[in-house]
Design a protein around this motif. Structure first.
Motif, mmCIF file in Angstrom:
data_model
loop_
_atom_site.group_PDB
_atom_site.id
_atom_site.type_symbol
_atom_site.label_atom_id
_atom_site.label_comp_id
_atom_site.label_asym_id
_atom_site.label_seq_id
_atom_site.Cartn_x
_atom_site.Cartn_y
_atom_site.Cartn_z
ATOM 1 N N GLY A 62 0.804 -1.212 0.000
ATOM 2 C CA GLY A 62 0.000 0.000 0.000
ATOM 3 C C GLY A 62 0.834 1.258 0.000
ATOM 4 N N ALA A 63 1.894 1.265 0.791
ATOM 5 C CA ALA A 63 2.753 2.443 0.879
ATOM 6 C C ALA A 63 3.467 2.704 -0.436
ATOM 7 C CB ALA A 63 3.769 2.259 2.009
ATOM 8 N N GLU A 64 3.995 1.642 -1.049
ATOM 9 C CA GLU A 64 4.706 1.808 -2.312
ATOM 10 C C GLU A 64 3.785 2.296 -3.419
ATOM 11 O OE1 GLU A 64 6.414 -2.003 -2.983
ATOM 12 O OE2 GLU A 64 7.834 -1.831 -1.308
ATOM 13 N N GLY A 65 2.503 1.897 -3.346
ATOM 14 C CA GLY A 65 1.552 2.329 -4.365
ATOM 15 C C GLY A 65 0.840 3.627 -4.033
ATOM 16 N N GLY A 66 1.142 4.210 -2.881
ATOM 17 C CA GLY A 66 0.486 5.453 -2.493
ATOM 18 C C GLY A 66 -0.988 5.283 -2.200
ATOM 19 N N ARG A 67 -1.398 4.110 -1.709
ATOM 20 C CA ARG A 67 -2.813 3.820 -1.454
ATOM 21 C C ARG A 67 -3.170 4.213 -0.025
ATOM 22 N NH1 ARG A 67 -4.720 3.202 -6.551
ATOM 23 N NH2 ARG A 67 -3.341 1.823 -7.732
ATOM 24 N N LEU A 68 -3.523 5.463 0.145
ATOM 25 C CA LEU A 68 -3.713 6.019 1.477
ATOM 26 C C LEU A 68 -4.838 5.331 2.243
ATOM 27 C CD1 LEU A 68 -2.826 8.106 3.519
ATOM 28 C CD2 LEU A 68 -4.348 9.761 2.418
ATOM 29 N N ALA A 69 -5.968 5.058 1.568
ATOM 30 C CA ALA A 69 -7.110 4.449 2.260
ATOM 31 C C ALA A 69 -6.742 3.079 2.804
ATOM 32 C CB ALA A 69 -8.307 4.345 1.316
ATOM 33 N N GLY A 70 -6.060 2.275 1.982
ATOM 34 C CA GLY A 70 -5.664 0.946 2.424
ATOM 35 C C GLY A 70 -4.637 0.998 3.542
ATOM 36 N N VAL A 71 -3.690 1.906 3.434
ATOM 37 C CA VAL A 71 -2.660 2.059 4.464
ATOM 38 C C VAL A 71 -3.302 2.472 5.786
ATOM 39 C CG1 VAL A 71 -0.726 3.503 5.194
ATOM 40 C CG2 VAL A 71 -0.737 2.499 2.903
ATOM 41 N N ARG A 72 -4.215 3.425 5.733
ATOM 42 C CA ARG A 72 -4.881 3.868 6.962
ATOM 43 C C ARG A 72 -5.663 2.727 7.611
ATOM 44 N NH1 ARG A 72 -7.129 9.846 5.122
ATOM 45 N NH2 ARG A 72 -5.295 11.032 5.800
ATOM 46 N N ALA A 73 -6.332 1.920 6.774
ATOM 47 C CA ALA A 73 -7.088 0.799 7.318
ATOM 48 C C ALA A 73 -6.165 -0.179 8.036
ATOM 49 C CB ALA A 73 -7.841 0.086 6.190
ATOM 50 N N LEU A 74 -4.995 -0.435 7.459
ATOM 51 C CA LEU A 74 -4.035 -1.335 8.092
ATOM 52 C C LEU A 74 -3.500 -0.749 9.396
ATOM 53 C CD1 LEU A 74 -2.053 -2.542 4.960
ATOM 54 C CD2 LEU A 74 -3.332 -4.014 6.516
ATOM 55 N N LEU A 75 -3.121 0.522 9.369
ATOM 56 C CA LEU A 75 -2.573 1.154 10.562
ATOM 57 C C LEU A 75 -3.623 1.252 11.663
ATOM 58 C CD1 LEU A 75 -0.418 3.997 8.957
ATOM 59 C CD2 LEU A 75 0.377 1.829 9.955
ATOM 60 N N ASP A 76 -4.860 1.544 11.286
ATOM 61 C CA ASP A 76 -5.939 1.624 12.274
ATOM 62 C C ASP A 76 -6.175 0.276 12.953
ATOM 63 O OD1 ASP A 76 -6.283 4.267 11.694
ATOM 64 O OD2 ASP A 76 -8.088 3.990 10.464
ATOM 65 N N SER A 77 -5.874 -0.790 12.218
ATOM 66 C CA SER A 77 -6.075 -2.130 12.774
ATOM 67 C C SER A 77 -4.911 -2.570 13.648
ATOM 68 C CB SER A 77 -6.258 -3.147 11.646
ATOM 69 O OG SER A 77 -5.018 -3.416 11.014
ATOM 70 N N GLY A 78 -3.852 -1.766 13.670
ATOM 71 C CA GLY A 78 -2.699 -2.112 14.478
ATOM 72 C C GLY A 78 -1.592 -2.815 13.742
ATOM 73 N N ALA A 79 -1.654 -2.823 12.395
ATOM 74 C CA ALA A 79 -0.596 -3.468 11.619
ATOM 75 C C ALA A 79 0.733 -2.773 11.904
ATOM 76 C CB ALA A 79 -0.905 -3.392 10.129
ATOM 77 N N PRO A 80 1.765 -3.526 12.277
ATOM 78 C CA PRO A 80 3.044 -2.906 12.644
ATOM 79 C C PRO A 80 3.849 -2.455 11.431
ATOM 80 C CG PRO A 80 3.237 -5.284 12.750
ATOM 81 C CD PRO A 80 1.790 -4.984 12.428
ATOM 82 N N VAL A 81 4.559 -1.349 11.597
ATOM 83 C CA VAL A 81 5.526 -0.914 10.594
ATOM 84 C C VAL A 81 6.837 -1.577 10.992
ATOM 85 C CG1 VAL A 81 6.616 1.053 9.470
ATOM 86 C CG2 VAL A 81 4.297 1.259 10.377
ATOM 87 N N VAL A 82 7.153 -2.682 10.320
ATOM 88 C CA VAL A 82 8.179 -3.574 10.856
ATOM 89 C C VAL A 82 9.584 -3.341 10.315
ATOM 90 C CG1 VAL A 82 6.557 -5.421 11.354
ATOM 91 C CG2 VAL A 82 7.592 -5.293 9.092
ATOM 92 N N ASP A 83 9.740 -2.500 9.303
ATOM 93 C CA ASP A 83 11.098 -2.334 8.775
ATOM 94 C C ASP A 83 11.304 -0.937 8.222
ATOM 95 O OD1 ASP A 83 10.039 -2.313 6.097
ATOM 96 O OD2 ASP A 83 9.923 -4.488 6.232
ATOM 97 N N VAL A 84 12.544 -0.618 7.967
ATOM 98 C CA VAL A 84 12.928 0.715 7.513
ATOM 99 C C VAL A 84 12.310 1.038 6.162
ATOM 100 C CG1 VAL A 84 14.876 2.152 6.811
ATOM 101 C CG2 VAL A 84 15.070 0.693 8.832
ATOM 102 N N GLU A 85 12.282 0.057 5.253
ATOM 103 C CA GLU A 85 11.737 0.316 3.917
ATOM 104 C C GLU A 85 10.281 0.736 3.986
ATOM 105 O OE1 GLU A 85 11.244 -1.885 -0.434
ATOM 106 O OE2 GLU A 85 12.321 -2.886 1.193
ATOM 107 N N ALA A 86 9.501 0.053 4.832
ATOM 108 C CA ALA A 86 8.100 0.423 4.981
ATOM 109 C C ALA A 86 7.971 1.822 5.573
ATOM 110 C CB ALA A 86 7.381 -0.594 5.863
ATOM 111 N N ARG A 87 8.800 2.140 6.547
ATOM 112 C CA ARG A 87 8.757 3.480 7.161
ATOM 113 C C ARG A 87 9.047 4.562 6.125
ATOM 114 N NH1 ARG A 87 8.933 3.266 12.812
ATOM 115 N NH2 ARG A 87 9.390 1.189 13.644
#
Length: 211
Positions: A180-205
């Protein structure tokens, strides 16, 4: 058939296209057109002609019954799902509910991957027993597809509620959040973060910084 009629030939010697008639008509109309184009009958030659004709259609009709007729005539359900615009994916699934959960496209994507942008389709398929963590040929899960395909993130939230694993990674080590982050998909990224999905690595950050 007459020249220029269904399955006949126009002035240029090419078969007259069935697609405009199939799109505009009902299931009964589609069945009659295919019978005319194939010469009718239930023999092997007629069935093969109908299968060849439906395989040439490049768009998905809007009518559930018309799609059902095409599938009965031999249309490839996976290919149909792959090329269907988002608003017609539910039409394909409704036309073939018994087998849609077992569709596999050329790259290994399942019906759940292909329909992941539609919450109603996601619910129907998972409720019917499709594994929410099923993998495609690149080890991608439906959640990874949903985070890219879902316009409002609802499919992402639904998959998570139905057991999707937010920490799963594909063959290249990318999680749904990274897709989601690489594709710039804000809605999907927000849904994942709201659910508690961890940002587990530097590339994702780093990817998240840019959306």
């Amino acid at each position: 058939p007459a020249r220029g009629g269904p399955g006949g030939r126009g002035g240029g010697g090419e078969p007259a296209p069935l697609l405009p008639r199939l799109r505009a008509g009902t299931g009964d109309t589609a069945r009659r057109l295919l019978d005319l184009a194939s010469g009718g009958g239930d023999g092997d030659a007629a069935r093969e002609q109908r299968r060849r004709l439906v395989a040439e259609q490049c768009e998905v009709p809007t009518s559930v019954e018309t799609v059902r007729v095409l599938l009965e005539a031999g249309a490839d359900a996976a290919r149909m799902l792959e090329r269907a615009p988002p608003d017609r994916v539910p039409v394909v699934l409704a036309a073939w509910p018994a087998g849609a959960g077992h569709v596999t496209a050329a790259d290994g994507q399942t019906a759940l991957h292909l329909a992941s942008g539609s919450p109603s389709c996601v619910h129907e398929l998972v409720a019917a027993g499709v594994d929410p963590n099923v993998r495609d040929g690149h080890q991608r899960t439906p959640l990874m597809a949903a985070v890219v395909r879902s316009a409002d993130g609802e499919s992402v939230r639904l998959l998570l509620r139905m057991g999707a694993n937010a920490n799963a990674s594909d063959a290249h080590g990318r999680t749904a959040l990274m897709h989601g982050a690489e594709g710039g998909r804000l809605a999907g990224v927000r849904a994942l973060l709201d659910s508690g999905a961890p940002v587990v690595d530097v590339e994702a950050r780093l990817s998240l910084i840019h959306i």
